[in-house]
Write a protein that holds these residues in place. Structure first.
Motif, short mmCIF file in Angstrom:
data_model
loop_
_atom_site.label_atom_id
_atom_site.label_comp_id
_atom_site.label_asym_id
_atom_site.label_seq_id
_atom_site.Cartn_x
_atom_site.Cartn_y
_atom_site.Cartn_z
N GLY A 12 2.22 2.46 -10.47
CA GLY A 12 1.63 2.20 -9.15
C GLY A 12 0.55 1.14 -9.16
O GLY A 12 0.19 0.59 -8.12
N ILE A 13 0.05 0.82 -10.36
CA ILE A 13 -0.98 -0.23 -10.47
C ILE A 13 -0.42 -1.59 -10.03
O ILE A 13 -1.15 -2.42 -9.49
CB ILE A 13 -1.54 -0.29 -11.92
CG1 ILE A 13 -2.82 -1.14 -12.00
CG2 ILE A 13 -0.52 -0.85 -12.87
CD1 ILE A 13 -4.01 -0.42 -11.48
N LEU A 14 0.88 -1.78 -10.25
CA LEU A 14 1.47 -3.09 -9.93
C LEU A 14 1.43 -3.41 -8.44
O LEU A 14 0.89 -4.46 -8.06
CB LEU A 14 2.91 -3.18 -10.48
CG LEU A 14 3.00 -3.14 -12.01
CD1 LEU A 14 4.46 -3.13 -12.45
CD2 LEU A 14 2.29 -4.34 -12.61
N ALA B 276 0.84 -1.20 0.00
CA ALA B 276 0.00 0.00 0.00
C ALA B 276 0.88 1.24 0.00
O ALA B 276 0.59 2.23 -0.70
CB ALA B 276 -0.91 -0.02 1.22
N GLY B 277 1.99 1.20 0.76
CA GLY B 277 2.92 2.33 0.81
C GLY B 277 3.52 2.61 -0.55
O GLY B 277 3.66 3.76 -0.96
N PHE B 278 3.89 1.54 -1.28
CA PHE B 278 4.46 1.69 -2.63
C PHE B 278 3.46 2.42 -3.52
O PHE B 278 3.83 3.30 -4.30
CB PHE B 278 4.77 0.33 -3.25
CG PHE B 278 5.98 -0.34 -2.67
CD1 PHE B 278 6.99 0.41 -2.06
CD2 PHE B 278 6.13 -1.72 -2.73
CE1 PHE B 278 8.09 -0.20 -1.51
CE2 PHE B 278 7.24 -2.33 -2.19
CZ PHE B 278 8.22 -1.58 -1.58
N VAL B 279 2.18 2.02 -3.42
CA VAL B 279 1.16 2.64 -4.26
C VAL B 279 1.14 4.15 -4.00
O VAL B 279 1.22 4.95 -4.93
CB VAL B 279 -0.24 2.04 -3.98
CG1 VAL B 279 -1.29 2.74 -4.84
CG2 VAL B 279 -0.24 0.54 -4.26
N VAL B 280 1.10 4.51 -2.72
CA VAL B 280 1.03 5.94 -2.37
C VAL B 280 2.28 6.67 -2.85
O VAL B 280 2.20 7.75 -3.45
CB VAL B 280 0.85 6.08 -0.84
CG1 VAL B 280 0.88 7.55 -0.44
CG2 VAL B 280 -0.46 5.44 -0.41
N SER B 281 3.46 6.07 -2.62
CA SER B 281 4.72 6.71 -3.01
C SER B 281 4.77 6.92 -4.52
O SER B 281 5.18 7.98 -5.00
CB SER B 281 5.91 5.86 -2.58
OG SER B 281 5.91 5.72 -1.19
N LEU B 282 4.36 5.88 -5.28
CA LEU B 282 4.46 5.95 -6.74
C LEU B 282 3.49 6.99 -7.29
O LEU B 282 3.84 7.75 -8.19
CB LEU B 282 4.19 4.58 -7.36
CG LEU B 282 5.34 3.57 -7.18
CD1 LEU B 282 4.89 2.18 -7.55
CD2 LEU B 282 6.54 3.98 -8.00
N ILE B 283 2.29 7.03 -6.73
CA ILE B 283 1.34 8.04 -7.19
C ILE B 283 1.86 9.43 -6.82
O ILE B 283 1.77 10.37 -7.61
CB ILE B 283 -0.06 7.78 -6.58
CG1 ILE B 283 -0.66 6.53 -7.23
CG2 ILE B 283 -0.99 8.98 -6.81
CD1 ILE B 283 -1.94 6.05 -6.58
N GLY B 284 2.47 9.51 -5.63
CA GLY B 284 3.05 10.78 -5.19
C GLY B 284 4.14 11.25 -6.13
O GLY B 284 4.32 12.44 -6.37
N ALA B 285 4.90 10.28 -6.69
CA ALA B 285 5.99 10.62 -7.60
C ALA B 285 5.44 11.19 -8.90
O ALA B 285 6.12 11.95 -9.58
CB ALA B 285 6.84 9.39 -7.88
N GLY B 286 4.23 10.82 -9.27
CA GLY B 286 3.56 11.39 -10.44
C GLY B 286 4.09 10.86 -11.76
O GLY B 286 5.00 10.01 -11.79
N GLY B 287 3.49 11.32 -12.84
CA GLY B 287 3.94 10.96 -14.19
C GLY B 287 3.81 9.48 -14.47
O GLY B 287 2.82 8.85 -14.07
#
Lengths: 187, 263
Positions: free
Chosen positions: B221-223, B204-215
């Protein structure tokens, strides 16, 4: 390229997470012994209370219901087999009664037939006897009439013979001679 | 990044006092852990109260469920311990249901925005809880073992039918194996819950971090999101399985206590 980016992002996230963990506490919350007495107290309270209710109330109720159902089903099966046995008995009795009735009916039919046969035979015999009697009577009458007729014929023949002889020889023959002559011719 | 602060995977295990209570010098504060023990136990009691309110010959939906659980644990105890295990049935049943509900209720997602103390808490992810339950099991095994078999209980450590010199090796092994039982029992459940929830929060943290990174990374982040969904499904299985494993191991140890002299 994308794989590299993914890995680096993952590493960054993991690093951040690890950093967060390091910030939030000195170690595992599980090994913070200060929280153990409280957890043990509430565990004892909830688990003990649940055990008390389960052992004293819920499990006997559920087990009782299951047991009661099992008994009821067993009873019902017993009753069903009892009914089946009764039905079979009734069928046997019915078959027996039917066979008896059939035998009786046949006996009655045979008796009746014999009776009717004998009655018919009696009536026939009676009728035969009656007919025979009538026949005999008729024969007797015929014989009588025959005898009467032949007597009349003989008388006529005698009269005729006497008259013929009287005419022929002018002599009246004796009754004896005429009778003898007629008898000789009639024979 | 303030809006996307990633919670540490460890934060979910923090014990947060809600009402400070003490019994003499012992701290028995009502904590988030205690609240979730009360919620879980309360739910079990409410369920069984409703299920047994009218014990009917033709059971309703609740009664059927309760009966399925009853038969499940009853069969487990009978198959493992035999008819003598009947007296332990309430304990094994309580154990199984309590752990199962604690594990499953830990899977309820926390509502976002609530204070930390109101977040979902998995009570079985704490070592002291699982250790206490394991110690209860082992205490029953030892006390009943000696009560039933007397000193014959020690035969448990010396399986019969071996050449005598083997006992120099076998007895220490059996003793160590017996002593490690409560630890393995406790750590198996605790570690499964602990690790499962950490993995869940990491994904869940990865999802948030990746979406936060943008682009493009936000799309990647879907993975971990798929991963989190898969682990969630797996965790439901683990929640049931670990409750079952705890119950069946308890039965196996109780079987030793009941039949120690037969060894």
């Amino acid at each position: 390229m994308s794989v590299f980016a993914l890995v680096s992002a993952a590493a960054a996230a993991a690093g951040e997470a690890a950093q967060g963990a390091a910030e939030s506490s000195g170690g595992l919350p599980q090994l913070d012994f200060a929280t153990w007495p409280s957890q043990l107290f509430w565990l004892t309270l909830t688990f003990g209370g649940l055990y008390w209710l389960m052992a004293g109330r819920f499990l006997p109720a559920i087990g009782g219901a299951i047991e009661e159902r099992r008994d009821r089903i067993a009873d019902d099966l017993d009753q069903a087999s009892e009914f089946k046995r009764q039905a079979e008995d009734a069928e046997t009795a019915y078959n027996q009664a039917l066979a008896e009735a059939k035998a009786k009916a046949q006996a009655i039919a045979a008796d009746t037939r014999a009776e009717v046969d004998s009655e018919i035979a009696d009536m026939q015999a009676e009728t035969d006897a009656k007919l025979a009697g009538r026949l005999e009577k008729a024969e007797a009458r015929i014989n009588d009439m025959k005898a009467e007729a032949s007597a009349k014929v003989a008388e006529a023949a005698t009269d005729a013979t006497r008259a013929i002889v009287e005419k022929l020889i002018d002599e009246v023959p004796t009754d004896d001679a005429v009778a003898r002559a007629v008898a000789n011719i009639a024979r | 990044m303030q809006g996307f602060r990633v919670a540490s995977p460890m934060e979910q295990f923090e014990i947060i006092p809600i009402v400070d209570l003490s019994l003499g010098s012992i701290d028995i504060s009502l904590t988030n852990s205690a609240v979730w023990m009360l919620i879980g136990t309360g739910a079990i009691i409410a369920f069984f109260f409703a299920a047994t309110r009218r014990a009917a010959i033709i059971p309703g939906r609740l009664q059927s469920t309760a009966e399925v659980l009853y038969e499940f644990v009853s069969d487990l105890v009978r198959d493992t311990v035999g008819p003598e295990g009947r007296k332990f049935f309430p304990y094994v049943f309580t154990l199984f249901v309590w752990i199962l509900v604690a594990n499953l209720f830990g899977m309820i997602p926390s509502l976002p925005g609530l204070p930390k103390a109101a977040h979902t808490f998995t009570t079985t992810s704490h070592l002291v809880v699982t250790l206490a339950l394991a110690m209860v099991t082992i205490t029953i095994v030892i006390v009943y073992g000696f009560y039933k078999n007397g000193l014959g209980f020690f035969k448990l450590f010396a399986p019969s039918g071996q050449p005598f010199y083997m006992y120099f090796l076998l007895v220490p092994i059996e003793v160590v194996s017996f002593l490690s039982r409560p630890l393995s029992l406790a750590i198996r459940l605790f570690a499964n819950m602990f690790a499962g929830h950490i993995i869940l929060k990491l994904f869940a943290g990865f999802v948030v971090s990746l979406i936060g990174a943008g682009g493009f990374l936000a799309v990647v982040g879907i993975l971990p999101f798929i991963g989190a969904a898969a682990v969630t499904a797996l965790e439901f299985l683990v929640a049931f399985l670990q409750a079952y494993v705890f119950a069946i191991l308890t039965c196996i140890y109780l079987n030793d206590a009941v039949h120690a002299a037969d060894h």
